[in-house]
Design a protein around this motif. Sequence first.
Motif, mmCIF file in Angstrom:
data_model
loop_
_atom_site.group_PDB
_atom_site.id
_atom_site.type_symbol
_atom_site.label_atom_id
_atom_site.label_comp_id
_atom_site.label_asym_id
_atom_site.label_seq_id
_atom_site.Cartn_x
_atom_site.Cartn_y
_atom_site.Cartn_z
ATOM 1 N N MET A 1 0.835 -1.210 0.000
ATOM 2 C CA MET A 1 0.000 0.000 0.000
ATOM 3 C C MET A 1 0.863 1.251 0.000
ATOM 4 O O MET A 1 0.583 2.227 -0.683
ATOM 5 C CB MET A 1 -0.883 -0.035 1.260
ATOM 6 N N ARG A 2 1.965 1.188 0.750
ATOM 7 C CA ARG A 2 2.870 2.324 0.804
ATOM 8 C C ARG A 2 3.471 2.583 -0.576
ATOM 9 O O ARG A 2 3.638 3.728 -0.997
ATOM 10 C CB ARG A 2 3.979 1.995 1.811
ATOM 11 N N ASN A 3 3.763 1.491 -1.296
ATOM 12 C CA ASN A 3 4.314 1.643 -2.637
ATOM 13 C C ASN A 3 3.313 2.265 -3.590
ATOM 14 O O ASN A 3 3.657 3.110 -4.410
ATOM 15 C CB ASN A 3 4.765 0.281 -3.169
ATOM 16 N N VAL A 4 2.028 1.813 -3.479
ATOM 17 C CA VAL A 4 0.982 2.384 -4.324
ATOM 18 C C VAL A 4 0.887 3.885 -4.069
ATOM 19 O O VAL A 4 0.845 4.693 -4.997
ATOM 20 C CB VAL A 4 -0.370 1.700 -4.041
ATOM 21 N N MET A 5 0.908 4.252 -2.788
ATOM 22 C CA MET A 5 0.836 5.664 -2.424
ATOM 23 C C MET A 5 2.017 6.444 -3.007
ATOM 24 O O MET A 5 1.852 7.549 -3.516
ATOM 25 C CB MET A 5 0.866 5.809 -0.892
ATOM 26 N N ALA A 6 3.209 5.853 -2.907
ATOM 27 C CA ALA A 6 4.404 6.544 -3.394
ATOM 28 C C ALA A 6 4.291 6.812 -4.896
ATOM 29 O O ALA A 6 4.595 7.911 -5.368
ATOM 30 C CB ALA A 6 5.650 5.716 -3.092
ATOM 31 N N ILE A 7 3.845 5.789 -5.649
ATOM 32 C CA ILE A 7 3.707 5.966 -7.100
ATOM 33 C C ILE A 7 2.622 6.993 -7.398
ATOM 34 O O ILE A 7 2.800 7.878 -8.246
ATOM 35 C CB ILE A 7 3.332 4.633 -7.775
ATOM 36 N N ALA A 8 1.484 6.886 -6.687
ATOM 37 C CA ALA A 8 0.385 7.819 -6.933
ATOM 38 C C ALA A 8 0.839 9.251 -6.664
ATOM 39 O O ALA A 8 0.580 10.159 -7.453
ATOM 40 C CB ALA A 8 -0.813 7.456 -6.064
ATOM 41 N N GLN A 9 1.559 9.430 -5.556
ATOM 42 C CA GLN A 9 2.066 10.770 -5.229
ATOM 43 C C GLN A 9 2.982 11.302 -6.315
ATOM 44 O O GLN A 9 2.930 12.464 -6.701
ATOM 45 C CB GLN A 9 2.865 10.721 -3.928
ATOM 46 N N PRO A 104 11.861 -2.874 -5.939
ATOM 47 C CA PRO A 104 11.066 -3.956 -5.341
ATOM 48 C C PRO A 104 9.575 -3.625 -5.303
ATOM 49 O O PRO A 104 8.996 -3.415 -4.245
ATOM 50 C CB PRO A 104 11.653 -4.105 -3.937
ATOM 51 N N LEU A 105 8.969 -3.557 -6.482
ATOM 52 C CA LEU A 105 7.546 -3.256 -6.606
ATOM 53 C C LEU A 105 6.915 -4.357 -7.440
ATOM 54 O O LEU A 105 7.540 -4.874 -8.354
ATOM 55 C CB LEU A 105 7.328 -1.938 -7.359
ATOM 56 N N THR A 106 5.649 -4.679 -7.143
ATOM 57 C CA THR A 106 4.950 -5.595 -8.032
ATOM 58 C C THR A 106 4.293 -4.777 -9.138
ATOM 59 O O THR A 106 4.086 -3.572 -8.994
ATOM 60 C CB THR A 106 3.863 -6.379 -7.278
ATOM 61 N N ASP A 107 3.983 -5.437 -10.246
ATOM 62 C CA ASP A 107 3.326 -4.744 -11.359
ATOM 63 C C ASP A 107 2.017 -4.123 -10.903
ATOM 64 O O ASP A 107 1.664 -3.017 -11.312
ATOM 65 C CB ASP A 107 3.052 -5.730 -12.509
ATOM 66 N N VAL A 108 1.292 -4.870 -10.052
ATOM 67 C CA VAL A 108 -0.012 -4.389 -9.588
ATOM 68 C C VAL A 108 0.142 -3.082 -8.808
ATOM 69 O O VAL A 108 -0.639 -2.139 -8.975
ATOM 70 C CB VAL A 108 -0.712 -5.462 -8.722
ATOM 71 N N ALA B 61 22.716 -11.683 -4.604
ATOM 72 C CA ALA B 61 22.614 -11.527 -3.146
ATOM 73 C C ALA B 61 21.847 -12.693 -2.520
ATOM 74 O O ALA B 61 21.105 -12.518 -1.556
ATOM 75 C CB ALA B 61 21.953 -10.193 -2.795
ATOM 76 N N GLY B 62 22.014 -13.873 -3.094
ATOM 77 C CA GLY B 62 21.402 -15.061 -2.503
ATOM 78 C C GLY B 62 20.004 -15.362 -2.997
ATOM 79 O O GLY B 62 19.398 -16.343 -2.568
ATOM 80 N N TYR B 63 19.465 -14.535 -3.888
ATOM 81 C CA TYR B 63 18.102 -14.770 -4.372
ATOM 82 C C TYR B 63 18.092 -14.893 -5.892
ATOM 83 O O TYR B 63 18.727 -14.102 -6.588
ATOM 84 C CB TYR B 63 17.180 -13.633 -3.945
ATOM 85 N N ASP B 64 17.348 -15.891 -6.365
ATOM 86 C CA ASP B 64 17.188 -16.073 -7.800
ATOM 87 C C ASP B 64 16.336 -14.929 -8.348
ATOM 88 O O ASP B 64 15.254 -14.662 -7.837
ATOM 89 C CB ASP B 64 16.497 -17.418 -8.044
ATOM 90 N N VAL B 65 16.828 -14.266 -9.393
ATOM 91 C CA VAL B 65 16.113 -13.082 -9.883
ATOM 92 C C VAL B 65 14.759 -13.434 -10.499
ATOM 93 O O VAL B 65 13.892 -12.578 -10.639
ATOM 94 C CB VAL B 65 16.936 -12.278 -10.921
ATOM 95 N N LEU B 66 14.585 -14.699 -10.875
ATOM 96 C CA LEU B 66 13.318 -15.098 -11.476
ATOM 97 C C LEU B 66 12.346 -15.615 -10.418
ATOM 98 O O LEU B 66 11.152 -15.364 -10.484
ATOM 99 C CB LEU B 66 13.591 -16.182 -12.519
ATOM 100 N N GLU B 67 12.893 -16.340 -9.423
ATOM 101 C CA GLU B 67 12.039 -16.960 -8.411
ATOM 102 C C GLU B 67 11.631 -15.969 -7.325
ATOM 103 O O GLU B 67 10.493 -15.951 -6.876
ATOM 104 C CB GLU B 67 12.774 -18.149 -7.757
ATOM 105 N N GLN B 68 12.571 -15.176 -6.851
ATOM 106 C CA GLN B 68 12.271 -14.232 -5.766
ATOM 107 C C GLN B 68 12.722 -12.827 -6.169
ATOM 108 O O GLN B 68 13.646 -12.260 -5.582
ATOM 109 C CB GLN B 68 12.988 -14.667 -4.492
ATOM 110 N N PRO B 69 12.063 -12.290 -7.188
ATOM 111 C CA PRO B 69 12.540 -11.007 -7.743
ATOM 112 C C PRO B 69 12.521 -9.863 -6.731
ATOM 113 O O PRO B 69 13.443 -9.054 -6.714
ATOM 114 C CB PRO B 69 11.574 -10.735 -8.904
ATOM 115 N N LEU B 70 11.505 -9.816 -5.864
ATOM 116 C CA LEU B 70 11.419 -8.668 -4.957
ATOM 117 C C LEU B 70 12.581 -8.664 -3.962
ATOM 118 O O LEU B 70 13.164 -7.622 -3.675
ATOM 119 C CB LEU B 70 10.083 -8.658 -4.208
ATOM 120 N N GLU B 71 12.923 -9.868 -3.450
ATOM 121 C CA GLU B 71 14.047 -9.952 -2.509
ATOM 122 C C GLU B 71 15.352 -9.557 -3.191
ATOM 123 O O GLU B 71 16.173 -8.839 -2.626
ATOM 124 C CB GLU B 71 14.162 -11.381 -1.948
ATOM 125 N N ALA B 72 15.539 -10.045 -4.418
ATOM 126 C CA ALA B 72 16.771 -9.715 -5.153
ATOM 127 C C ALA B 72 16.828 -8.216 -5.439
ATOM 128 O O ALA B 72 17.869 -7.573 -5.249
ATOM 129 C CB ALA B 72 16.844 -10.522 -6.446
#
Lengths: 254, 320
Positions: A1-9, A104-108, B61-72
Amino acid sequence: MRNVMAIAQKEIKAYFDSPIAYVFIGFFALLFGYFFVALLSAFTTQSMQMMMQGGGSMNVNQQLISPLFLNTSVIILFVLPSITMRTYAEEKRSGTIELLLTSPLTDVEIILGKFFGAMTLYAALLAVTLIHIGTLFIFGKPEIWPVVTSYLGLLLMGGCFVSLGLLISSLTKNQIVAAMVTFAVFLLLWVIDWISQFTGPTTQQVLMYVSITQHLDDFTRGVLDTKHLVYYASFIGFGLFLTTRSVDSERWRG
Amino acid sequence: MIEVQHLSKRYGPVTAVNDVSFRVEKGEILGFLGPNGAGKTSTMRVLTGYMPPTEGTAIVAGYDVLEQPLEAKRRTGYLPETPPLYPDMRVRDYLTFVAKIKGVPRNQVKARVDVTMEKTRVADMARRQCGALSKGYRQRVGLAQALLHDPDVLILDEPTAGLDPKQIIETRQLIKELAGSHTIILSTHILPEVSQTCQRVVIINKGRVVAVDTPDNLTAKLRGSEAMYVQVDAQGADATQVIQQVPGVMSVRSADGQGGLEVASEAGRDIRRGLAAAVVTRGWGLLELRPMRMSLEEVFLQLTTDDTAAAAPAGEDLHA
């Protein structure tokens, strides 16, 4: 949610740090003001005549506010493609999409952020009209409920356009292409029920249901029908879902 | 820290990266060297999770870029070839936004932005719009953006491209300071950059790894045998004969036609002592004695222009 807010801002800042927001709001205010004056003059002349002939006064909601909002939706049809065209196309062209997709963001999260960003600017456009509607409440006695549902309807309709605009913007690098295609698709959804009377009963039903205006109609009359809420909600949801698919496939195509 | 195995990336019929494998240890600076279009950027984009590989795996950094992209991604900082700046945003606002989406805790955002601006020397531009910055500042803001969340791994795509010489030196200095606490991959097609900043080099050409080694070893190995450049004032006598007698010397030939000699010796054997003694005991003057190495430029050209070298697997062609 924080990420959504950051992008929206960030999106909102981008609109208001550049001339975009001011140009849109300014010209929208101009057009809406013109429509308001035109419809109001027609309305007052007509009700004067009615009074002279001894009839009762005309209904402000039905004769003025409802047509005004339906006309407003035409301005929105023209304005929204130019708001949504830049959402993805510009990020792709300038390379900033690389920042978003390697964070570290999801597409959604990215898509919802952009959606709420564009919706905020759209809400700011609509907020301008509160001034005009407000004067009607000072000098007349319109019903409040149909006005509330009208705004809700306009917001939902705008949501449909924004989600569709996001999808189309995510398919291209070129903002002009994004704007043109978005406008064409909006317009098609707008007029799709025109041919309904020349088709069979089943097709007619389908076309009427798909048409975006048919659903707005009831909102401006103060009718809150779940049928329309479901239509708008599923339209927005489906548009955003397709955008996530589009962004994901772009990633695989490289 | 970074492990790439059999990585391939194809765009339709075009193969950009072809079966690339390498490792980077913690705290190391790895140079990624290759001509334009060699596949450097594609490899980096896979490592940063911008796009998935067609084949193979990449662990960052210990994480597979395809499996755990957010951690990487949380542990990676990335400076793309063109810094990803929003032209209408002010530098401070931009960095604050990046800090938020990189997951810097809310109460540390301001402090991190300040520290990073100080470190990359962009603090005096904090209120400028990104679009109004010079190329050098843009690059530095781009670097700041990559450093904000203090990532374990830094991936820098041509960090010194387009900078003036002073800025290049500053940027290299900054990158060197960052090594140790960060693991760094930097790509470049500028050779001196590699020998000055990197501990190891991966040379890549046409999507394939051509060589992996330290800059020093690469230049030395390519020679096959060791070679010395010697200039002797032999007072009319024939120095070639004498030097030929020195233990370990394999061949002597004229290097430049002006009295300079190229002396080849057995690999791994230091002939300098014997050679100097042989010259000096005869009362001659030893004017110059230095190891002859190919510069990285020559190594690079030899590895990347030779078609067989490009096609052969890494290692074999090192003794070309």
